[in-house]
Design a protein around this motif. Structure first.
Motif, PDB file in Angstrom:
ATOM      1  N   ALA A  50       4.229  43.021  -9.661  1.00  0.00           N
ATOM      2  CA  ALA A  50       3.722  41.959 -10.533  1.00  0.00           C
ATOM      3  C   ALA A  50       3.967  40.589  -9.915  1.00  0.00           C
ATOM      4  CB  ALA A  50       4.389  42.044 -11.904  1.00  0.00           C
ATOM      5  N   GLY A  51       5.129  40.410  -9.282  1.00  0.00           N
ATOM      6  CA  GLY A  51       5.430  39.134  -8.626  1.00  0.00           C
ATOM      7  C   GLY A  51       4.449  38.831  -7.515  1.00  0.00           C
ATOM      8  N   ILE A  52       4.158  39.827  -6.703  1.00  0.00           N
ATOM      9  CA  ILE A  52       3.187  39.646  -5.617  1.00  0.00           C
ATOM     10  C   ILE A  52       1.796  39.380  -6.190  1.00  0.00           C
ATOM     11  CG2 ILE A  52       1.961  40.848  -3.760  1.00  0.00           C
ATOM     12  CD1 ILE A  52       4.538  42.189  -2.989  1.00  0.00           C
ATOM     13  N   MET A  53       1.428  40.110  -7.239  1.00  0.00           N
ATOM     14  CA  MET A  53       0.087  39.971  -7.798  1.00  0.00           C
ATOM     15  C   MET A  53      -0.146  38.604  -8.428  1.00  0.00           C
ATOM     16  SD  MET A  53      -0.273  43.770  -9.467  1.00  0.00           S
ATOM     17  CE  MET A  53      -1.723  43.383 -10.451  1.00  0.00           C
ATOM     18  N   ILE A  54       0.853  38.087  -9.140  1.00  0.00           N
ATOM     19  CA  ILE A  54       0.682  36.772  -9.772  1.00  0.00           C
ATOM     20  C   ILE A  54       0.645  35.672  -8.713  1.00  0.00           C
ATOM     21  CG2 ILE A  54       1.855  35.047 -11.203  1.00  0.00           C
ATOM     22  CD1 ILE A  54       2.558  37.183 -13.151  1.00  0.00           C
ATOM     23  N   SER A  55       1.519  35.796  -7.706  1.00  0.00           N
ATOM     24  CA  SER A  55       1.501  34.829  -6.616  1.00  0.00           C
ATOM     25  C   SER A  55       0.163  34.882  -5.881  1.00  0.00           C
ATOM     26  CB  SER A  55       2.651  35.116  -5.644  1.00  0.00           C
ATOM     27  OG  SER A  55       2.699  34.155  -4.612  1.00  0.00           O
ATOM     28  N   ALA A  56      -0.308  36.105  -5.597  1.00  0.00           N
ATOM     29  CA  ALA A  56      -1.580  36.268  -4.901  1.00  0.00           C
ATOM     30  C   ALA A  56      -2.755  35.795  -5.753  1.00  0.00           C
ATOM     31  CB  ALA A  56      -1.773  37.732  -4.512  1.00  0.00           C
ATOM     32  N   SER A  57      -2.609  35.874  -7.078  1.00  0.00           N
ATOM     33  CA  SER A  57      -3.686  35.413  -7.959  1.00  0.00           C
ATOM     34  C   SER A  57      -3.974  33.934  -7.745  1.00  0.00           C
ATOM     35  CB  SER A  57      -3.316  35.663  -9.426  1.00  0.00           C
ATOM     36  OG  SER A  57      -3.292  37.028  -9.709  1.00  0.00           O
ATOM     37  N   PHE A  58      -2.917  33.182  -7.452  1.00  0.00           N
ATOM     38  CA  PHE A  58      -3.144  31.762  -7.160  1.00  0.00           C
ATOM     39  C   PHE A  58      -3.557  31.552  -5.712  1.00  0.00           C
ATOM     40  CE2 PHE A  58      -1.624  27.729  -5.424  1.00  0.00           C
ATOM     41  CZ  PHE A  58      -2.401  26.858  -6.164  1.00  0.00           C
ATOM     42  N   PHE A  59      -2.737  32.043  -4.769  1.00  0.00           N
ATOM     43  CA  PHE A  59      -2.971  31.756  -3.361  1.00  0.00           C
ATOM     44  C   PHE A  59      -4.217  32.445  -2.813  1.00  0.00           C
ATOM     45  CE2 PHE A  59       1.687  31.105  -3.716  1.00  0.00           C
ATOM     46  CZ  PHE A  59       1.713  29.759  -3.377  1.00  0.00           C
ATOM     47  N   SER A  60      -4.520  33.652  -3.289  1.00  0.00           N
ATOM     48  CA  SER A  60      -5.646  34.406  -2.737  1.00  0.00           C
ATOM     49  C   SER A  60      -6.913  34.325  -3.583  1.00  0.00           C
ATOM     50  CB  SER A  60      -5.263  35.892  -2.581  1.00  0.00           C
ATOM     51  OG  SER A  60      -4.154  36.036  -1.734  1.00  0.00           O
ATOM     52  N   LEU A  61      -6.775  33.895  -4.849  1.00  0.00           N
ATOM     53  CA  LEU A  61      -7.937  33.898  -5.730  1.00  0.00           C
ATOM     54  C   LEU A  61      -8.248  32.525  -6.314  1.00  0.00           C
ATOM     55  CD1 LEU A  61      -7.224  37.280  -7.571  1.00  0.00           C
ATOM     56  CD2 LEU A  61      -8.872  36.877  -5.741  1.00  0.00           C
ATOM     57  N   MET A 254       5.194  36.522  -1.242  1.00  0.00           N
ATOM     58  CA  MET A 254       3.780  36.204  -1.128  1.00  0.00           C
ATOM     59  C   MET A 254       3.573  34.714  -0.861  1.00  0.00           C
ATOM     60  SD  MET A 254       0.695  37.365  -1.217  1.00  0.00           S
ATOM     61  CE  MET A 254      -0.568  36.221  -0.702  1.00  0.00           C
ATOM     62  N   MET A 255       4.340  33.876  -1.527  1.00  0.00           N
ATOM     63  CA  MET A 255       4.215  32.434  -1.362  1.00  0.00           C
ATOM     64  C   MET A 255       4.605  31.989   0.052  1.00  0.00           C
ATOM     65  SD  MET A 255       5.980  29.415  -3.641  1.00  0.00           S
ATOM     66  CE  MET A 255       7.644  29.973  -3.233  1.00  0.00           C
ATOM     67  N   ILE A 256       5.711  32.543   0.548  1.00  0.00           N
ATOM     68  CA  ILE A 256       6.159  32.184   1.901  1.00  0.00           C
ATOM     69  C   ILE A 256       5.128  32.578   2.946  1.00  0.00           C
ATOM     70  CG2 ILE A 256       7.850  32.780   3.695  1.00  0.00           C
ATOM     71  CD1 ILE A 256       9.973  32.869   1.533  1.00  0.00           C
ATOM     72  N   LEU A 257       4.572  33.773   2.809  1.00  0.00           N
ATOM     73  CA  LEU A 257       3.575  34.226   3.764  1.00  0.00           C
ATOM     74  C   LEU A 257       2.353  33.305   3.764  1.00  0.00           C
ATOM     75  CD1 LEU A 257       3.654  38.094   3.236  1.00  0.00           C
ATOM     76  CD2 LEU A 257       4.255  36.870   5.319  1.00  0.00           C
ATOM     77  N   ASP A 258       1.931  32.898   2.575  1.00  0.00           N
ATOM     78  CA  ASP A 258       0.769  32.020   2.484  1.00  0.00           C
ATOM     79  C   ASP A 258       1.035  30.668   3.124  1.00  0.00           C
ATOM     80  OD1 ASP A 258      -0.873  29.818   0.799  1.00  0.00           O
ATOM     81  OD2 ASP A 258      -2.035  31.668   1.011  1.00  0.00           O
ATOM     82  N   ILE A 259       2.206  30.096   2.797  1.00  0.00           N
ATOM     83  CA  ILE A 259       2.552  28.778   3.330  1.00  0.00           C
ATOM     84  C   ILE A 259       2.744  28.837   4.849  1.00  0.00           C
ATOM     85  CG2 ILE A 259       4.302  26.949   3.325  1.00  0.00           C
ATOM     86  CD1 ILE A 259       4.764  27.597   0.361  1.00  0.00           C
ATOM     87  N   ALA A 260       3.435  29.872   5.310  1.00  0.00           N
ATOM     88  CA  ALA A 260       3.718  29.998   6.742  1.00  0.00           C
ATOM     89  C   ALA A 260       2.425  30.195   7.544  1.00  0.00           C
ATOM     90  CB  ALA A 260       4.664  31.171   6.992  1.00  0.00           C
ATOM     91  N   LEU A 261       1.515  30.974   6.973  1.00  0.00           N
ATOM     92  CA  LEU A 261       0.255  31.243   7.684  1.00  0.00           C
ATOM     93  C   LEU A 261      -0.755  30.126   7.497  1.00  0.00           C
ATOM     94  CD1 LEU A 261      -0.094  35.016   6.798  1.00  0.00           C
ATOM     95  CD2 LEU A 261       0.429  34.053   9.030  1.00  0.00           C
ATOM     96  N   GLY A 262      -0.537  29.325   6.440  1.00  0.00           N
ATOM     97  CA  GLY A 262      -1.481  28.238   6.164  1.00  0.00           C
ATOM     98  C   GLY A 262      -1.256  27.014   7.021  1.00  0.00           C
TER      99      GLY A 262
END
Length: 262
Positions: A50-61, A254-262
């Motif tokens: 659920a933590g990954i999904m909610i984080s991904a809902s913002f960063f990926s969607l 999920m947030m760290i991966l997005d920020i690091a890759l962004g």
């Protein structure tokens, strides 16, 4: 990873949703080994996913939905808000419908309640599969590694929480006297809808690029509503503190991966 960017997004969505189906199948296979799995372990999978999904809902969607709406010169906050609202309403209406069915079947045996639970899990897998497909469809207009990784992580998060869903459908069936083989066959079937939903979601977004912002936000709304109404309450019933920590860890990863890759 760079080779993946050259693959058609529809195929990527298919591969990703096959993975999430496999995780559901893996959970269903526990019926062949165990008669019971600890509630603590199931709570871990649900809350972390659920933590990954909610984080991904913002960063990926949601974030890509806003960017795409602005790129298409739409009023981004209106389009994204409407899409998110409709996605959340879909899950709310489904819950209301299922609750009414449960009320009318209170006097029925446990097997019928298991069938209803199976139906609920199957229905919730549809927007999850669609969310993956729409996320990969974002690669249509932008072959970006960040979008690819975010979409993969979204699939990973959904796959994680699919494992306990597979367990939740098969073990009760076995307790009702159904053979392990039949329980496995029925349990894994709840995840079969995800590849179909994923491919359809990606195709819609692929060929009708203008509706991509709406579909992205719609999927985000459905996913977050699913987490709030199903995953988080279920995982925090008996292990609230531990579940909160695992949820936070999933969100942060999920947030760290997005920020690091962004």
């Amino acid at each position: 990873m760079e080779r993946l960017l050259s693959i058609n997004p529809i195929l990527l969505a298919l591969f990703a949703t096959i993975f999430t189906y496999f995780m559901n199948l893996l959970g269903a296979c526990t019926v062949l080994i165990f008669k019971k799995i600890s509630k603590r372990m199931l709570d871990f999978f649900l809350s972390f996913g659920a933590g990954i999904m909610i984080s991904a809902s913002f960063f990926s969607l949601l974030n890509p939905a806003i960017a795409k709406a602005e790129e298409l010169e739409m009023t981004s906050f209106i389009i994204v808000s409407i899409g998110f609202l409709f996605g959340g309403l879909l899950i709310c209406l489904a819950d209301i419908l299922l609750n009414k069915i449960l009320i009318h079947r209170k006097k029925d045996n446990r097997f019928k309640r298991v069938v209803l639970m199976f139906s609920a899990i199957t229905f919730h897998n549809i927007p999850e599969g669609m969310a993956i497909g729409v996320a990969f469809a974002s690669l249509i207009s932008c072959k970006d590694m960040t979008i690819l990784i975010s979409s993969i992580m979204l699939s990973f998060g959904i796959g994680i929480q699919n494992f306990p869903e597979g367990v939740a459908t098969t073990l009760p069936l076995q307790r009702e006297g159904i053979s392990k083989g039949k329980a496995l066959l029925i349990g894994q079937a709840s995840g079969l809808v995800e590849p179909f939903a994923g491919v359809l979601g990606c195709i819609f977004a692929y060929y009708i690029n203008s509706i991509l912002p709406f579909l992205l936000s719609f999927s985000a709304g459905a996913m977050i509503a699913t987490c709030v109404s199903e995953l988080i309450p279920e995982s925090s019933k008996t292990h609230k503190t531990a579940s909160t920590l695992w949820f936070t860890l999933g969100f942060i990863i999920m947030m760290i991966l997005d920020i690091a890759l962004g």
